[in-house]
Write an enzyme that holds these catalytic residues in place. Structure first.
Site, PDB file in Angstrom:
ATOM      1  N   GLU A  57       1.765  -3.160  17.152  1.00  0.00           N
ATOM      2  CA  GLU A  57       0.427  -2.956  17.738  1.00  0.00           C
ATOM      3  C   GLU A  57      -0.530  -3.890  17.023  1.00  0.00           C
ATOM      4  O   GLU A  57      -1.192  -3.490  16.060  1.00  0.00           O
ATOM      5  CB  GLU A  57      -0.069  -1.512  17.518  1.00  0.00           C
ATOM      6  CG  GLU A  57       0.858  -0.404  17.964  1.00  0.00           C
ATOM      7  CD  GLU A  57       0.863  -0.248  19.478  1.00  0.00           C
ATOM      8  OE1 GLU A  57      -0.097  -0.721  20.124  1.00  0.00           O
ATOM      9  OE2 GLU A  57       1.843   0.306  19.989  1.00  0.00           O
ATOM     10  N   HIS A 105      -1.479   1.280  -4.394  1.00  0.00           N
ATOM     11  CA  HIS A 105      -1.862   2.685  -4.150  1.00  0.00           C
ATOM     12  C   HIS A 105      -1.006   3.667  -4.960  1.00  0.00           C
ATOM     13  O   HIS A 105      -1.042   4.869  -4.705  1.00  0.00           O
ATOM     14  CB  HIS A 105      -1.780   3.024  -2.653  1.00  0.00           C
ATOM     15  CG  HIS A 105      -2.872   2.367  -1.860  1.00  0.00           C
ATOM     16  ND1 HIS A 105      -2.924   2.374  -0.482  1.00  0.00           N
ATOM     17  CD2 HIS A 105      -3.983   1.684  -2.256  1.00  0.00           C
ATOM     18  CE1 HIS A 105      -4.008   1.714  -0.077  1.00  0.00           C
ATOM     19  NE2 HIS A 105      -4.651   1.291  -1.125  1.00  0.00           N
ATOM     20  N   GLN A 163       0.849  -1.198   0.000  1.00  0.00           N
ATOM     21  CA  GLN A 163       0.000   0.000   0.000  1.00  0.00           C
ATOM     22  C   GLN A 163       0.883   1.246   0.000  1.00  0.00           C
ATOM     23  O   GLN A 163       0.400   2.360  -0.087  1.00  0.00           O
ATOM     24  CB  GLN A 163      -0.887   0.020   1.244  1.00  0.00           C
ATOM     25  CG  GLN A 163      -1.840  -1.157   1.333  1.00  0.00           C
ATOM     26  CD  GLN A 163      -2.432  -1.282   2.728  1.00  0.00           C
ATOM     27  OE1 GLN A 163      -3.430  -0.672   3.056  1.00  0.00           O
ATOM     28  NE2 GLN A 163      -1.795  -2.085   3.564  1.00  0.00           N
ATOM     29  N   CYS A 181      -2.406  18.136 -23.405  1.00  0.00           N
ATOM     30  CA  CYS A 181      -3.800  18.598 -23.433  1.00  0.00           C
ATOM     31  C   CYS A 181      -4.039  19.833 -22.565  1.00  0.00           C
ATOM     32  O   CYS A 181      -5.167  20.337 -22.517  1.00  0.00           O
ATOM     33  CB  CYS A 181      -4.729  17.469 -22.985  1.00  0.00           C
ATOM     34  SG  CYS A 181      -4.697  17.170 -21.210  1.00  0.00           S
ATOM     35  N   THR A 233       0.587  -2.883   8.636  1.00  0.00           N
ATOM     36  CA  THR A 233      -0.623  -2.182   8.190  1.00  0.00           C
ATOM     37  C   THR A 233      -1.701  -2.264   9.269  1.00  0.00           C
ATOM     38  O   THR A 233      -1.832  -3.291   9.941  1.00  0.00           O
ATOM     39  CB  THR A 233      -1.153  -2.739   6.840  1.00  0.00           C
ATOM     40  OG1 THR A 233      -2.388  -2.068   6.527  1.00  0.00           O
ATOM     41  CG2 THR A 233      -1.354  -4.240   6.836  1.00  0.00           C
ATOM     42  N   ASP A 293       6.035   4.951  -1.370  1.00  0.00           N
ATOM     43  CA  ASP A 293       7.361   5.565  -1.209  1.00  0.00           C
ATOM     44  C   ASP A 293       8.448   4.963  -2.110  1.00  0.00           C
ATOM     45  O   ASP A 293       9.553   5.507  -2.203  1.00  0.00           O
ATOM     46  CB  ASP A 293       7.812   5.508   0.262  1.00  0.00           C
ATOM     47  CG  ASP A 293       7.781   4.101   0.843  1.00  0.00           C
ATOM     48  OD1 ASP A 293       8.041   3.124   0.097  1.00  0.00           O
ATOM     49  OD2 ASP A 293       7.507   3.968   2.049  1.00  0.00           O
TER      50      ASP A 293
END
Ligand code: OAD
Length: 252
Positions: A228, A132, A110, A163, A201, A113
């Site tokens: 976590e 992403h 995701q 354009c 994530t 970087d």
């Protein structure tokens, strides 16, 4: 950390034929890049900035300069950041797996970087699928043309030479569809894997977060590495700790 869990995951990694890895911002945290949702220390990007303004098409249409400049600032912050042991371990694992011909390791990230790519995971060979997008690339909002010119230090939204449309960063904003080909590659990897690793994530953003459920529905074992741990009920093994340290313990 329970050694038994580490040993079990090590074994699963050894035996798996097809592995799908999903990474998020936490995998780049040890490179010094901010995550999005870690509010405790006030460093998570979305606790300081409004994603509706800075990561949506509406926000860009309302104030293109503001959004462009925010991405220019993120590029500046990220430009000297280097892959950390997590990116490197994954890239080396992929090379070894390919050389042995015994295992297929697909990385879905995701992250925008580009650090997985810098570490050696090759997007051309679908070793890394950046669902992403990529913060270092730009395209025209109107005609979609890719803009490869160097935009370092450019503070005004560039104009498309073909354009006259506005040039935007090639990252997926909230409410936008993912690139179809990339998403198909990600779904196939999750659907076909026997081991799914979710690393760094918060598993809050869909459709990426749904890949874990897809893998589980096909019988894959699900492992999470995160300091976590998330609350997802489909996880079989949780390794509480930083990606760089923990990956090097389980990938031999
Ligand atoms: P989040 O910021 O939501 O979550 C980062 C996760 O990384 C948290 O669960 C942390 O506990 C964990 N973490 C922190 N340090 C870590 C470390 N050293 N090792 C392992 N894990 C660590 O980021 P994402 O889940 O990536 O979308 O967010 C998903 C998407 O939301 C992003 O791609 C972005 C954002 O809005 C777009 O820009 C489209």
């Amino acid at each position: 950390m329970e050694q038994a869990v580490i040993d079990k995951v090590k074994e699963l990694i050894k035996q798996a034929k097809r592995v799908c890895i999903l990474t998020g911002a936490g995998v780049s945290a040890e490179s010094g890049i901010s995550t999005f949702r870690e509010a405790q220390d006030g460093k998570g990007l979305w606790s300081q900035y409004d994603p509706k303004q800075l990561a949506s098409l509406d926000g860009f249409l309302q104030d293109p300069e503001k959004v462009w400049q925010w991405y220019q600032w993120r590029r500046e912050v990220n430009q000297d950041k280097k892959p950390n042991p997590a990116h490197i371990t994954i890239a080396q694992w992929q090379k070894q797996a390919k050389a042995s011909g015994k295992q297929e390791v697909t990385l879905v990230t995701q992250n925008v970087d580009g650090l997985h790519q810098q570490a050696g995971s090759d997007p051309e060979k679908y070793e890394v699928v950046d669902i992403h997008g990529n913060i270092w690339q730009n395209h025209c909002l109107q005609c979609g043309e890719k803009h490869l010119e160097d935009v370092t230090g450019v503070q005004q939204v560039p104009e498309c030479k073909s354009c006259g449309g506005q040039v935007r960063p090639s990252v997926v904003w909230f409410g936008e569809a993912l690139d179809e080909k990339k998403w198909q590659a990600a779904e196939t990897a999750a659907f076909c894997c026997d081991l799914f690793l979710s690393i760094g994530t918060s598993s809050q953003v869909y459709p990426a977060a749904g890949l874990m459920m897809l893998a589980k529905s096909q019988g894959a074992k699900i492992v999470e590495i995160n300091p976590e741990p998330t609350q997802s009920s489909v996880i079989d093994y949780q390794i509480k700790g930083k990606a760089g340290i923990m990956l090097s313990k389980v990938v031999s």
